[in-house]
Design a protein around this motif. Sequence first.
Motif, PDB file in Angstrom:
ATOM      1  N   LEU A 190       0.834  -1.203   0.000  1.00  0.00           N
ATOM      2  CA  LEU A 190       0.000   0.000   0.000  1.00  0.00           C
ATOM      3  C   LEU A 190       0.870   1.254   0.000  1.00  0.00           C
ATOM      4  O   LEU A 190       0.584   2.222  -0.718  1.00  0.00           O
ATOM      5  CB  LEU A 190      -0.912  -0.002   1.230  1.00  0.00           C
ATOM      6  N   HIS A 191       1.933   1.227   0.782  1.00  0.00           N
ATOM      7  CA  HIS A 191       2.852   2.359   0.882  1.00  0.00           C
ATOM      8  C   HIS A 191       3.461   2.688  -0.477  1.00  0.00           C
ATOM      9  O   HIS A 191       3.464   3.846  -0.916  1.00  0.00           O
ATOM     10  CB  HIS A 191       3.945   2.008   1.898  1.00  0.00           C
ATOM     11  N   TYR A 192       3.975   1.668  -1.161  1.00  0.00           N
ATOM     12  CA  TYR A 192       4.620   1.883  -2.462  1.00  0.00           C
ATOM     13  C   TYR A 192       3.608   2.292  -3.537  1.00  0.00           C
ATOM     14  O   TYR A 192       3.899   3.160  -4.371  1.00  0.00           O
ATOM     15  CB  TYR A 192       5.357   0.624  -2.909  1.00  0.00           C
ATOM     16  N   LEU A 193       2.431   1.682  -3.517  1.00  0.00           N
ATOM     17  CA  LEU A 193       1.401   2.035  -4.504  1.00  0.00           C
ATOM     18  C   LEU A 193       0.948   3.480  -4.315  1.00  0.00           C
ATOM     19  O   LEU A 193       0.782   4.222  -5.289  1.00  0.00           O
ATOM     20  CB  LEU A 193       0.208   1.084  -4.394  1.00  0.00           C
ATOM     21  N   LEU A 194       0.739   3.870  -3.062  1.00  0.00           N
ATOM     22  CA  LEU A 194       0.314   5.240  -2.769  1.00  0.00           C
ATOM     23  C   LEU A 194       1.399   6.234  -3.169  1.00  0.00           C
ATOM     24  O   LEU A 194       1.112   7.274  -3.778  1.00  0.00           O
ATOM     25  CB  LEU A 194      -0.002   5.370  -1.280  1.00  0.00           C
ATOM     26  N   SER A 195       2.655   5.915  -2.858  1.00  0.00           N
ATOM     27  CA  SER A 195       3.768   6.796  -3.216  1.00  0.00           C
ATOM     28  C   SER A 195       3.898   6.935  -4.731  1.00  0.00           C
ATOM     29  O   SER A 195       4.117   8.030  -5.248  1.00  0.00           O
ATOM     30  CB  SER A 195       5.079   6.259  -2.634  1.00  0.00           C
ATOM     31  N   ALA A 196       3.753   5.805  -5.449  1.00  0.00           N
ATOM     32  CA  ALA A 196       3.860   5.830  -6.913  1.00  0.00           C
ATOM     33  C   ALA A 196       2.720   6.652  -7.528  1.00  0.00           C
ATOM     34  O   ALA A 196       2.936   7.409  -8.485  1.00  0.00           O
ATOM     35  CB  ALA A 196       3.825   4.405  -7.460  1.00  0.00           C
ATOM     36  N   TRP A 197       1.526   6.502  -6.974  1.00  0.00           N
ATOM     37  CA  TRP A 197       0.366   7.251  -7.469  1.00  0.00           C
ATOM     38  C   TRP A 197       0.548   8.752  -7.267  1.00  0.00           C
ATOM     39  O   TRP A 197       0.280   9.553  -8.167  1.00  0.00           O
ATOM     40  CB  TRP A 197      -0.890   6.758  -6.761  1.00  0.00           C
ATOM     41  N   ILE A 198       1.035   9.143  -6.092  1.00  0.00           N
ATOM     42  CA  ILE A 198       1.258  10.565  -5.810  1.00  0.00           C
ATOM     43  C   ILE A 198       2.369  11.113  -6.712  1.00  0.00           C
ATOM     44  O   ILE A 198       2.263  12.237  -7.227  1.00  0.00           O
ATOM     45  CB  ILE A 198       1.604  10.771  -4.321  1.00  0.00           C
ATOM     46  N   CYS A 199       3.432  10.336  -6.922  1.00  0.00           N
ATOM     47  CA  CYS A 199       4.504  10.768  -7.824  1.00  0.00           C
ATOM     48  C   CYS A 199       3.973  10.989  -9.237  1.00  0.00           C
ATOM     49  O   CYS A 199       4.339  11.964  -9.908  1.00  0.00           O
ATOM     50  CB  CYS A 199       5.622   9.730  -7.862  1.00  0.00           C
ATOM     51  N   LEU A 200       3.107  10.084  -9.678  1.00  0.00           N
ATOM     52  CA  LEU A 200       2.510  10.206 -11.007  1.00  0.00           C
ATOM     53  C   LEU A 200       1.683  11.483 -11.117  1.00  0.00           C
ATOM     54  O   LEU A 200       1.799  12.233 -12.104  1.00  0.00           O
ATOM     55  CB  LEU A 200       1.632   8.981 -11.292  1.00  0.00           C
ATOM     56  N   LEU A 201       0.876  11.761 -10.100  1.00  0.00           N
ATOM     57  CA  LEU A 201       0.034  12.967 -10.117  1.00  0.00           C
ATOM     58  C   LEU A 201       0.881  14.234 -10.086  1.00  0.00           C
ATOM     59  O   LEU A 201       0.565  15.210 -10.776  1.00  0.00           O
ATOM     60  CB  LEU A 201      -0.927  12.947  -8.919  1.00  0.00           C
ATOM     61  N   VAL A 202       1.955  14.221  -9.292  1.00  0.00           N
ATOM     62  CA  VAL A 202       2.842  15.391  -9.229  1.00  0.00           C
ATOM     63  C   VAL A 202       3.509  15.628 -10.582  1.00  0.00           C
ATOM     64  O   VAL A 202       3.609  16.766 -11.054  1.00  0.00           O
ATOM     65  CB  VAL A 202       3.910  15.204  -8.127  1.00  0.00           C
ATOM     66  N   LEU A 203       3.974  14.551 -11.224  1.00  0.00           N
ATOM     67  CA  LEU A 203       4.598  14.672 -12.543  1.00  0.00           C
ATOM     68  C   LEU A 203       3.644  15.313 -13.549  1.00  0.00           C
ATOM     69  O   LEU A 203       4.027  16.207 -14.305  1.00  0.00           O
ATOM     70  CB  LEU A 203       5.017  13.290 -13.052  1.00  0.00           C
TER      71      LEU A 203
END
Length: 214
Positions: free
Chosen positions: A104-117
Amino acid sequence: QYTGVIVNTVKELYPNFTSYTLSYQRTISFAPFFFAGFFMTKESLNAVYKIIKPSMAKVLLIVTGSLTILLIEYTPNLEWLFRGSFGIKRFLAHDESYLMKMLLHYLLSAWICLLVLIAVNSKKSILTKWGDYSLGIFLFHPVFVFILRKTEFMNEWSGDTQLVFYFALAFIIVSCLGSNLFAAVSWFITSPYNTIKKLTSLLKPKAEEKNTNF
């Protein structure tokens, strides 16, 4: 926790080795994001920009942040997931699934990184500048963290006041460490390869001069 096996193996050769030696734990934790950025091409990055409209990405970023805060607030021990090894014992209380929460931690972090990009896109902004100088920010921000840990002037403040203060202080610190002035002062540390090339170029003429004298 998942670095423990490797740490115990290395300890047989180097007894003082811990998960904090040479930032080993952080290196392993951040490795997936590093490799994702390292192998990402300009074409794939442009494709990422087209997944969602920037305006929608900003909305989703706010919604995701709000839901994450609520999820952490009302899920027992979940907030300890974001505290690294300091909170691992509390995090694993009551035989909870470590693997699922890490996923969950990695998926959430990846999703937020994608949105920021997508939200930042290819347009230049203050985040672009901070990204260029992110190594200096990463290396030197602990100095301020250590200083804050030694002070106690905020102990009597309310939690909300401390939160606002920390956000404002984080913005000021990142602005200073991500400035052109600090980058110019710290380049020999943040760009070791260029530093070595510079030293080599300075020493090379002296070596050639010495050889000609012989």
